[in-house]
Write a protein that holds these residues in place. Structure first.
Motif, PDB file in Angstrom:
ATOM      1  N   ILE A 247       6.159   1.937   7.157  1.00 34.14           N
ATOM      2  CA  ILE A 247       6.249   3.307   6.648  1.00 34.14           C
ATOM      3  C   ILE A 247       7.531   3.475   5.829  1.00 34.14           C
ATOM      4  CG2 ILE A 247       4.844   4.347   8.473  1.00 34.14           C
ATOM      5  CD1 ILE A 247       8.468   4.999   8.669  1.00 34.14           C
ATOM      6  N   ASP A 248       7.513   4.473   4.964  1.00 35.93           N
ATOM      7  CA  ASP A 248       8.671   4.794   4.124  1.00 35.93           C
ATOM      8  C   ASP A 248       8.911   6.296   4.264  1.00 35.93           C
ATOM      9  OD1 ASP A 248      10.364   5.536   1.922  1.00 35.93           O
ATOM     10  OD2 ASP A 248       9.828   3.668   0.915  1.00 35.93           O
ATOM     11  N   LEU A 249       9.989   6.665   4.953  1.00 43.20           N
ATOM     12  CA  LEU A 249      10.241   8.079   5.221  1.00 43.20           C
ATOM     13  C   LEU A 249      10.417   8.869   3.928  1.00 43.20           C
ATOM     14  CD1 LEU A 249      12.707   7.887   8.263  1.00 43.20           C
ATOM     15  CD2 LEU A 249      10.223   8.199   8.293  1.00 43.20           C
ATOM     16  N   ARG A 250      11.018   8.270   2.923  1.00 47.09           N
ATOM     17  CA  ARG A 250      11.227   8.990   1.665  1.00 47.09           C
ATOM     18  C   ARG A 250       9.905   9.336   0.994  1.00 47.09           C
ATOM     19  NH1 ARG A 250      15.257   6.045  -1.963  1.00 47.09           N
ATOM     20  NH2 ARG A 250      13.801   4.355  -1.556  1.00 47.09           N
ATOM     21  N   GLU A 251       8.933   8.454   1.121  1.00 50.75           N
ATOM     22  CA  GLU A 251       7.650   8.659   0.464  1.00 50.75           C
ATOM     23  C   GLU A 251       6.683   9.486   1.311  1.00 50.75           C
ATOM     24  OE1 GLU A 251       7.159   7.739  -2.599  1.00 50.75           O
ATOM     25  OE2 GLU A 251       9.003   6.566  -2.800  1.00 50.75           O
ATOM     26  N   GLN A 252       6.848   9.493   2.627  1.00 56.56           N
ATOM     27  CA  GLN A 252       5.822  10.055   3.497  1.00 56.56           C
ATOM     28  C   GLN A 252       6.239  11.318   4.243  1.00 56.56           C
ATOM     29  OE1 GLN A 252       5.250   5.822   4.974  1.00 56.56           O
ATOM     30  NE2 GLN A 252       3.165   6.587   5.207  1.00 56.56           N
ATOM     31  N   MET A 253       7.474  11.782   4.027  1.00 57.85           N
ATOM     32  CA  MET A 253       7.922  13.048   4.593  1.00 57.85           C
ATOM     33  C   MET A 253       9.107  13.540   3.768  1.00 57.85           C
ATOM     34  SD  MET A 253      10.230  12.079   7.950  1.00 57.85           S
ATOM     35  CE  MET A 253      11.059  13.669   7.883  1.00 57.85           C
ATOM     36  N   THR A 254       9.519  14.780   4.022  1.00 52.07           N
ATOM     37  CA  THR A 254      10.698  15.313   3.343  1.00 52.07           C
ATOM     38  C   THR A 254      11.754  15.656   4.389  1.00 52.07           C
ATOM     39  OG1 THR A 254       9.707  17.536   3.349  1.00 52.07           O
ATOM     40  CG2 THR A 254       9.461  16.200   1.352  1.00 52.07           C
TER      41      THR A 254
ATOM     42  N   SER B 203       0.816  -1.222   0.000  1.00 55.82           N
ATOM     43  CA  SER B 203       0.000   0.000   0.000  1.00 55.82           C
ATOM     44  C   SER B 203       0.848   1.270   0.000  1.00 55.82           C
ATOM     45  CB  SER B 203      -0.929   0.011   1.220  1.00 55.82           C
ATOM     46  OG  SER B 203      -0.177   0.138   2.419  1.00 55.82           O
ATOM     47  N   LEU B 204       2.151   1.135   0.203  1.00 53.69           N
ATOM     48  CA  LEU B 204       3.016   2.314   0.256  1.00 53.69           C
ATOM     49  C   LEU B 204       3.340   2.800  -1.151  1.00 53.69           C
ATOM     50  CD1 LEU B 204       5.562   1.177   3.000  1.00 53.69           C
ATOM     51  CD2 LEU B 204       3.691   2.815   3.268  1.00 53.69           C
ATOM     52  N   PRO B 205       3.383   4.115  -1.363  1.00 52.27           N
ATOM     53  CA  PRO B 205       3.742   4.640  -2.681  1.00 52.27           C
ATOM     54  C   PRO B 205       5.227   4.445  -2.960  1.00 52.27           C
ATOM     55  CG  PRO B 205       3.522   6.434  -1.115  1.00 52.27           C
ATOM     56  CD  PRO B 205       3.093   5.193  -0.386  1.00 52.27           C
ATOM     57  N   SER B 206       5.604   4.574  -4.215  1.00 50.48           N
ATOM     58  CA  SER B 206       7.018   4.508  -4.606  1.00 50.48           C
ATOM     59  C   SER B 206       7.382   5.685  -5.504  1.00 50.48           C
ATOM     60  CB  SER B 206       7.317   3.175  -5.320  1.00 50.48           C
ATOM     61  OG  SER B 206       6.541   3.072  -6.507  1.00 50.48           O
ATOM     62  N   THR B 207       6.559   6.719  -5.468  1.00 47.63           N
ATOM     63  CA  THR B 207       6.721   7.850  -6.386  1.00 47.63           C
ATOM     64  C   THR B 207       8.082   8.514  -6.248  1.00 47.63           C
ATOM     65  OG1 THR B 207       4.348   8.262  -6.159  1.00 47.63           O
ATOM     66  CG2 THR B 207       5.683  10.011  -7.148  1.00 47.63           C
ATOM     67  N   ARG B 208       8.493   8.829  -5.023  1.00 48.51           N
ATOM     68  CA  ARG B 208       9.754   9.537  -4.834  1.00 48.51           C
ATOM     69  C   ARG B 208      10.952   8.634  -5.126  1.00 48.51           C
ATOM     70  NH1 ARG B 208       7.905  12.805   0.620  1.00 48.51           N
ATOM     71  NH2 ARG B 208       6.649  14.381  -0.463  1.00 48.51           N
ATOM     72  N   HIS B 209      10.811   7.361  -4.861  1.00 44.80           N
ATOM     73  CA  HIS B 209      11.872   6.423  -5.242  1.00 44.80           C
ATOM     74  C   HIS B 209      12.067   6.435  -6.748  1.00 44.80           C
ATOM     75  CE1 HIS B 209      13.023   2.433  -6.835  1.00 44.80           C
ATOM     76  NE2 HIS B 209      13.977   2.528  -5.920  1.00 44.80           N
ATOM     77  N   ASP B 210      10.947   6.375  -7.463  1.00 46.92           N
ATOM     78  CA  ASP B 210      11.029   6.361  -8.925  1.00 46.92           C
ATOM     79  C   ASP B 210      11.616   7.668  -9.449  1.00 46.92           C
ATOM     80  OD1 ASP B 210       9.831   3.890  -8.713  1.00 46.92           O
ATOM     81  OD2 ASP B 210       7.816   4.609  -9.200  1.00 46.92           O
ATOM     82  N   GLU B 211      11.237   8.771  -8.833  1.00 49.40           N
ATOM     83  CA  GLU B 211      11.791  10.070  -9.248  1.00 49.40           C
ATOM     84  C   GLU B 211      13.293  10.130  -8.986  1.00 49.40           C
ATOM     85  OE1 GLU B 211       9.490  12.786  -6.956  1.00 49.40           O
ATOM     86  OE2 GLU B 211       7.752  12.751  -8.330  1.00 49.40           O
ATOM     87  N   GLU B 212      13.724   9.557  -7.869  1.00 50.08           N
ATOM     88  CA  GLU B 212      15.152   9.545  -7.525  1.00 50.08           C
ATOM     89  C   GLU B 212      15.945   8.727  -8.543  1.00 50.08           C
ATOM     90  OE1 GLU B 212      17.385   7.231  -4.123  1.00 50.08           O
ATOM     91  OE2 GLU B 212      16.532   9.084  -3.274  1.00 50.08           O
ATOM     92  N   VAL B 213      15.394   7.586  -8.938  1.00 47.92           N
ATOM     93  CA  VAL B 213      16.066   6.750  -9.937  1.00 47.92           C
ATOM     94  C   VAL B 213      16.170   7.484 -11.264  1.00 47.92           C
ATOM     95  CG1 VAL B 213      15.851   4.648 -11.327  1.00 47.92           C
ATOM     96  CG2 VAL B 213      15.427   4.568  -8.852  1.00 47.92           C
ATOM     97  N   LYS B 214      15.079   8.115 -11.668  1.00 48.47           N
ATOM     98  CA  LYS B 214      15.071   8.850 -12.932  1.00 48.47           C
ATOM     99  C   LYS B 214      16.074   9.993 -12.921  1.00 48.47           C
ATOM    100  CE  LYS B 214      11.997  11.469 -15.996  1.00 48.47           C
ATOM    101  NZ  LYS B 214      10.606  12.010 -16.180  1.00 48.47           N
ATOM    102  N   ARG B 215      16.097  10.734 -11.819  1.00 46.49           N
ATOM    103  CA  ARG B 215      17.035  11.858 -11.705  1.00 46.49           C
ATOM    104  C   ARG B 215      18.475  11.352 -11.692  1.00 46.49           C
ATOM    105  NH1 ARG B 215      19.555  14.935  -7.650  1.00 46.49           N
ATOM    106  NH2 ARG B 215      19.776  17.156  -8.202  1.00 46.49           N
ATOM    107  N   GLY B 216      18.708  10.223 -11.035  1.00 48.29           N
ATOM    108  CA  GLY B 216      20.048   9.652 -10.994  1.00 48.29           C
ATOM    109  C   GLY B 216      20.576   9.311 -12.371  1.00 48.29           C
TER     110      GLY B 216
END
Length: 413
Positions: free
Chosen positions: A158-165, A55-68
């Motif tokens: 929880i996933d700190l990368r996805e749920q906070m900055t 149920s956890l998102p992976s949006t910021r992970h995917d953005e990090e990979v793309k930016r990398g």
């Protein structure tokens, strides 16, 4: 005969029942009814946690990979995983990269920290040490081992990368030979970050910084602040060696007009390193004191409940100061004043999670001294204290709860 029949029934009901159906091979299937099913999320937290991950998102992970891939160049043609760049620019590999806290973005312009939910501030200072120095290297040590962790916690789900900055603002420019000038620098840094609404996470440094950190917070709010102080030492002398050393922060913090001593809760105090000069101040100021015996007798849950009740009484926010030497010395050799008989790591983490669940206005971890550490285990424990506190606030929806109390403008010290 009756007794034997009862025993037979008990064995069948409580231990093992064999089904009447034989398998094709003639063996009997066995079911243990006294054990919960490991696949039932209603009875085991382990399986529930596994189900929650989806149920956890992976949006910021995917953005990090793309930016990398964009800024680190695509990997060599022999690399089959096309998410791997030529230059490491994200979480992986854990042994590579620049050592910010949890590989969070480094915010060079500190005026930008308000764009993040939380900001890490290093305070490399050990001018307040009265025995073994070395805590000036604490922020470096904690940051270095933080590369080991991912932002995801299995049990919390929880996933700190996805749920906070989160960002890292680097270190305060402390003055090694001058306590008071360093205190002003520390108060400046903490007040600035708090005034932006970002949650300040302070990596010490010796515990003398406990006064200027609280002073910084108190300077940008008209509200009252309670303190939960976890330590083996009282740290409430007025002076030590004629200065405001790491044995003195809570004498001076509770002199602040909006930080009352009756809202200071001290957990874990005891052993052979509590100076008698501190005890009179504890009694006079009526602070709240829990020894390890209290924790043994009452339990972590009850102590946390009582601590929160006292710290929050009449207050608008609570600050947590965690001294790593509150933990049993065998687990945290890298500290200046080790004291056997403290909390076990699992007890410490549970206490932190319970305290943070209600929301904090800031936190610090102090007295990590890498020169005395072994295999980074003390730095790792300090890291875990921080991420468990963040995880608890995210999990309970209290991250950002502190923002409304900071209602006064930042005025430099």
């Amino acid at each position: 005969m009756m007794k034997r029949a009862i025993n037979d029934l008990s064995r069948k009901a409580v231990l093992v029942r064999y089904s009447a159906k034989a398998s094709a091979t003639g063996t009997m299937s066995q079911v243990r009814f006294h054990h919960p099913s490991p696949f039932d999320p209603q009875t085991t937290k382990g399986w529930a946690a596994a189900k929650k991950e989806a149920s956890l998102p992976s949006t910021r992970h995917d953005e990090e990979v793309k930016r990398g891939l964009e800024i680190g160049l695509p990997g060599a043609s022999s690399i089959q995983d096309r998410n791997i760049p030529t230059f490491s620019r994200g979480e992986l590999p854990h042994f590579a990269g620049i050592n910010t806290f949890m590989k969070a973005p480094f915010v060079e312009d500190v005026r930008d920290v308000g764009a993040y939910d939380a900001t890490v501030i290093g305070v490399p200072f050990d001018g307040g040490c009265t025995y073994r120095a070395g805590t000036r290297f604490g922020p470096q040590g904690i940051r270095r081992i933080s590369a080991l962790y991912t932002p995801y916690n299995y049990e919390m789900g929880i996933d700190l990368r996805e749920q906070m900055t989160l960002c890292d603002a680097g270190d305060v420019f402390t003055i090694p030979a001058n306590l008071e000038k360093s205190f002003d620098q520390i108060s400046n840094a903490v007040a600035h970050v708090a005034s932006t609404g970002s949650f300040p996470i302070i990596l010490g440094g010796d515990h003398s910084i406990g006064f200027p950190t609280v002073r910084g917070l108190a300077s940008v709010t008209s509200k009252r602040i309670g303190i939960i102080h976890v330590d083996r030492h009282a740290d409430i002398q007025e002076k030590d060696l004629d200065e405001r050393m790491h044995t003195t922060p809570y004498f001076h913090a509770t002199n602040l007009p909006n930080v009352r001593p009756e809202n200071l809760v001290q957990i874990g105090i005891g052993g052979w390193q509590v100076p008698r000069a501190a005890v009179g101040n504890m009694v006079d100021r009526r602070t709240n004191i829990f020894t390890m015996d209290d924790i043994e007798q009452l339990g972590i849950d009850k102590v946390a409940e009582m601590a929160l009740e006292r710290a929050w009484d009449g207050c608008d926010a609570v600050y947590m100061s965690y001294d790593i030497d509150s933990i049993e010395a065998a687990f945290v050799p890298g500290t200046g004043w080790p004291e056997p008989g403290g909390l076990l790591p699992r007890e410490a983490l549970k206490l932190v999670g319970l305290v943070a669940a209600e929301g904090l206005c800031g936190m610090e971890v102090v007295e990590v001294s890498p020169p005395y550490d072994h295999a980074d285990i003390t730095s790792l424990m300090a890291l875990r204290i921080v991420v468990d506190a963040l995880g608890s606030m995210v999990s309970h929806g209290t991250m950002g709860k502190h923002k409304d109390i900071f209602d006064k403008p930042f005025v430099p010290f």
